[in-house]
Design a protein around this motif. Structure first.
Motif, PDB file in Angstrom:
ATOM      1  N   GLY A  83       0.822  -1.202   0.000  1.00 43.63           N
ATOM      2  CA  GLY A  83       0.000   0.000   0.000  1.00 43.63           C
ATOM      3  C   GLY A  83       0.854   1.250   0.000  1.00 43.63           C
ATOM      4  O   GLY A  83       0.629   2.171   0.790  1.00 43.63           O
ATOM      5  N   ALA A  84       1.853   1.298  -0.880  1.00 42.78           N
ATOM      6  CA  ALA A  84       2.779   2.427  -0.956  1.00 42.78           C
ATOM      7  C   ALA A  84       3.309   2.515  -2.382  1.00 42.78           C
ATOM      8  O   ALA A  84       3.337   1.516  -3.113  1.00 42.78           O
ATOM      9  CB  ALA A  84       3.931   2.250   0.026  1.00 42.78           C
ATOM     10  N   ASN A  85       3.732   3.723  -2.755  1.00 44.56           N
ATOM     11  CA  ASN A  85       4.269   3.970  -4.089  1.00 44.56           C
ATOM     12  C   ASN A  85       5.738   4.371  -4.011  1.00 44.56           C
ATOM     13  O   ASN A  85       6.200   4.871  -2.982  1.00 44.56           O
ATOM     14  CB  ASN A  85       3.479   5.078  -4.789  1.00 44.56           C
ATOM     15  N   ALA A 113       7.660  -2.123 -10.050  1.00 48.06           N
ATOM     16  CA  ALA A 113       6.921  -0.861  -9.980  1.00 48.06           C
ATOM     17  C   ALA A 113       5.696  -0.956 -10.880  1.00 48.06           C
ATOM     18  O   ALA A 113       5.810  -1.336 -12.053  1.00 48.06           O
ATOM     19  CB  ALA A 113       7.794   0.310 -10.420  1.00 48.06           C
ATOM     20  N   GLY A 114       4.525  -0.614 -10.322  1.00 47.14           N
ATOM     21  CA  GLY A 114       3.301  -0.541 -11.115  1.00 47.14           C
ATOM     22  C   GLY A 114       2.773  -1.879 -11.570  1.00 47.14           C
ATOM     23  O   GLY A 114       3.198  -2.940 -11.106  1.00 47.14           O
ATOM     24  N   GLY A 115       1.822  -1.836 -12.488  1.00 45.66           N
ATOM     25  CA  GLY A 115       1.198  -3.040 -13.014  1.00 45.66           C
ATOM     26  C   GLY A 115       0.116  -3.566 -12.089  1.00 45.66           C
ATOM     27  O   GLY A 115      -0.184  -2.992 -11.041  1.00 45.66           O
ATOM     28  N   THR A 116      -0.476  -4.667 -12.498  1.00 48.67           N
ATOM     29  CA  THR A 116      -1.485  -5.339 -11.684  1.00 48.67           C
ATOM     30  C   THR A 116      -0.950  -6.704 -11.279  1.00 48.67           C
ATOM     31  O   THR A 116      -0.210  -7.349 -12.027  1.00 48.67           O
ATOM     32  CB  THR A 116      -2.810  -5.510 -12.457  1.00 48.67           C
ATOM     33  N   VAL A 122       2.980 -10.271 -12.076  1.00 45.72           N
ATOM     34  CA  VAL A 122       2.811  -8.836 -12.279  1.00 45.72           C
ATOM     35  C   VAL A 122       2.645  -8.589 -13.781  1.00 45.72           C
ATOM     36  O   VAL A 122       3.510  -8.956 -14.571  1.00 45.72           O
ATOM     37  CB  VAL A 122       4.012  -8.038 -11.748  1.00 45.72           C
ATOM     38  N   THR A 123       1.519  -7.976 -14.149  1.00 45.65           N
ATOM     39  CA  THR A 123       1.241  -7.676 -15.555  1.00 45.65           C
ATOM     40  C   THR A 123       1.286  -6.171 -15.771  1.00 45.65           C
ATOM     41  O   THR A 123       0.636  -5.415 -15.047  1.00 45.65           O
ATOM     42  CB  THR A 123      -0.147  -8.210 -15.968  1.00 45.65           C
ATOM     43  N   GLY A 124       2.059  -5.736 -16.761  1.00 47.49           N
ATOM     44  CA  GLY A 124       2.129  -4.322 -17.108  1.00 47.49           C
ATOM     45  C   GLY A 124       3.040  -3.508 -16.211  1.00 47.49           C
ATOM     46  O   GLY A 124       3.110  -2.290 -16.350  1.00 47.49           O
ATOM     47  N   GLY A 125       3.743  -4.155 -15.291  1.00 50.71           N
ATOM     48  CA  GLY A 125       4.661  -3.437 -14.412  1.00 50.71           C
ATOM     49  C   GLY A 125       6.079  -3.451 -14.954  1.00 50.71           C
ATOM     50  O   GLY A 125       6.369  -4.016 -16.010  1.00 50.71           O
ATOM     51  N   THR A 126       6.979  -2.815 -14.205  1.00 48.70           N
ATOM     52  CA  THR A 126       8.389  -2.749 -14.578  1.00 48.70           C
ATOM     53  C   THR A 126       9.224  -3.440 -13.506  1.00 48.70           C
ATOM     54  O   THR A 126       9.148  -3.071 -12.328  1.00 48.70           O
ATOM     55  CB  THR A 126       8.850  -1.287 -14.714  1.00 48.70           C
ATOM     56  N   LEU A 127       9.998  -4.430 -13.917  1.00 50.06           N
ATOM     57  CA  LEU A 127      10.920  -5.089 -13.000  1.00 50.06           C
ATOM     58  C   LEU A 127      12.118  -4.173 -12.799  1.00 50.06           C
ATOM     59  O   LEU A 127      12.890  -3.929 -13.727  1.00 50.06           O
ATOM     60  CB  LEU A 127      11.368  -6.440 -13.567  1.00 50.06           C
ATOM     61  N   ILE A 156       8.247   6.395 -10.659  1.00 53.12           N
ATOM     62  CA  ILE A 156       7.907   7.275  -9.544  1.00 53.12           C
ATOM     63  C   ILE A 156       6.380   7.384  -9.421  1.00 53.12           C
ATOM     64  O   ILE A 156       5.681   7.632 -10.398  1.00 53.12           O
ATOM     65  CB  ILE A 156       8.534   8.672  -9.714  1.00 53.12           C
ATOM     66  N   GLY A 157       5.890   7.180  -8.224  1.00 52.48           N
ATOM     67  CA  GLY A 157       4.450   7.225  -7.986  1.00 52.48           C
ATOM     68  C   GLY A 157       3.732   5.927  -8.275  1.00 52.48           C
ATOM     69  O   GLY A 157       2.519   5.834  -8.075  1.00 52.48           O
ATOM     70  N   GLN A 158       4.457   4.897  -8.714  1.00 54.74           N
ATOM     71  CA  GLN A 158       3.853   3.605  -9.037  1.00 54.74           C
ATOM     72  C   GLN A 158       3.854   2.699  -7.805  1.00 54.74           C
ATOM     73  O   GLN A 158       4.753   2.776  -6.962  1.00 54.74           O
ATOM     74  CB  GLN A 158       4.615   2.925 -10.171  1.00 54.74           C
ATOM     75  N   PRO A 159       2.868   1.808  -7.696  1.00 49.85           N
ATOM     76  CA  PRO A 159       2.820   0.885  -6.555  1.00 49.85           C
ATOM     77  C   PRO A 159       4.049  -0.015  -6.491  1.00 49.85           C
ATOM     78  O   PRO A 159       4.608  -0.407  -7.518  1.00 49.85           O
ATOM     79  CB  PRO A 159       1.556   0.055  -6.812  1.00 49.85           C
ATOM     80  N   ILE A 160       4.459  -0.352  -5.271  1.00 49.89           N
ATOM     81  CA  ILE A 160       5.603  -1.232  -5.022  1.00 49.89           C
ATOM     82  C   ILE A 160       5.105  -2.667  -4.885  1.00 49.89           C
ATOM     83  O   ILE A 160       4.172  -2.943  -4.134  1.00 49.89           O
ATOM     84  CB  ILE A 160       6.311  -0.833  -3.724  1.00 49.89           C
ATOM     85  N   THR A 161       5.742  -3.583  -5.596  1.00 49.21           N
ATOM     86  CA  THR A 161       5.441  -5.014  -5.459  1.00 49.21           C
ATOM     87  C   THR A 161       6.731  -5.764  -5.165  1.00 49.21           C
ATOM     88  O   THR A 161       7.747  -5.551  -5.829  1.00 49.21           O
ATOM     89  CB  THR A 161       4.790  -5.589  -6.726  1.00 49.21           C
ATOM     90  N   VAL A 162       6.685  -6.635  -4.153  1.00 50.61           N
ATOM     91  CA  VAL A 162       7.794  -7.551  -3.887  1.00 50.61           C
ATOM     92  C   VAL A 162       7.359  -8.942  -4.349  1.00 50.61           C
ATOM     93  O   VAL A 162       6.197  -9.325  -4.178  1.00 50.61           O
ATOM     94  CB  VAL A 162       8.207  -7.554  -2.399  1.00 50.61           C
TER      95      VAL A 162
END
Length: 195
Positions: A83-85, A113-116, A122-127, A156-162
């Motif tokens: 829940g952070a960008n 960063a980003g994506g769903t 993760v689809t549409g995000g950036t590794l 920048i401003g995109q959701p963080i995914t681990v």
């Protein structure tokens, strides 16, 4: 927020991010038991390629945090979108424990960063960064993945995914992960400007 010392200056804006079920203690399991089914891992989005080959295990592994660890077999993964960008000019450090459950195997930690996020993918995000480690010992050992954001950019401003994945190599076995933590601190020039 956490206070950290840099030289003789104390910086009070280090940020620790909340990760649900970061040490995989949910669900509560009896000694030697598995949470091992197509059901999603509590707090995590997970894949089960070729069966239910990922989950949570109450094990006696040396070096683990708490009672349980998470595991993933070949081509299986689990991930969590926080829940952070991402913020500009920060150094993000992903700390975790990694081990292997059988044979010499490798596993990977990733920062996106980003994506769903759905079913551990993760689809549409950036590794942004990844760390693949081949393990030979049966202990849970500490590792870190570090990424510094630039002053501007699409992340920048995109959701963080681990995200954590088992091996992609045929003939290798299970990889285990535990005690996942993410922190961020401002870059030195940002701290000077803030001062």
């Amino acid at each position: 927020l956490t206070c950290i010392a840099i030289g003789t200056v104390v910086v009070s804006n280090a940020q620790a991010f909340s990760i649900t079920n970061h040490s995989f203690e949910d669900p509560a399991l009896g000694s030697g038991s598995f949470f091992y089914s197509p059901t999603q891992m509590p707090g995590w989005s997970s894949t089960a390629t070729g069966g239910a080959d990922r989950g949570i295990w109450n094990t006696s592994a040396v070096g683990k945090d708490g009672i349980n660890i998470a595991f993933a077999y070949r081509n299986n993964a689990f991930a969590q979108q926080l829940g952070a960008n991402f913020v500009a000019n920060r150094t993000y450090t992903l700390d975790y424990l990694q081990g292997r459950s059988g044979g010499s195997s490798r596993g990977t930690a990733e920062l996106w960063a980003g994506g769903t996020l759905a079913n551990g993918v993760v689809t549409g995000g950036t590794l942004l960064a990844s760390n693949t480690v081949q393990m030979n010992s049966g202990t849970m050992d500490p590792f870190s993945l570090v990424y510094s954001t630039p002053g501007s950019g699409s992340m920048i401003g995109q959701p963080i995914t681990v995200r954590f994945t088992g091996t992609t190599e045929s003939g290798e076995s299970y990889m285990s992960f535990d005690n996942v933590r993410l922190n961020a601190v401002p870059e030195p020039m940002t701290m000077v400007a803030m001062g």
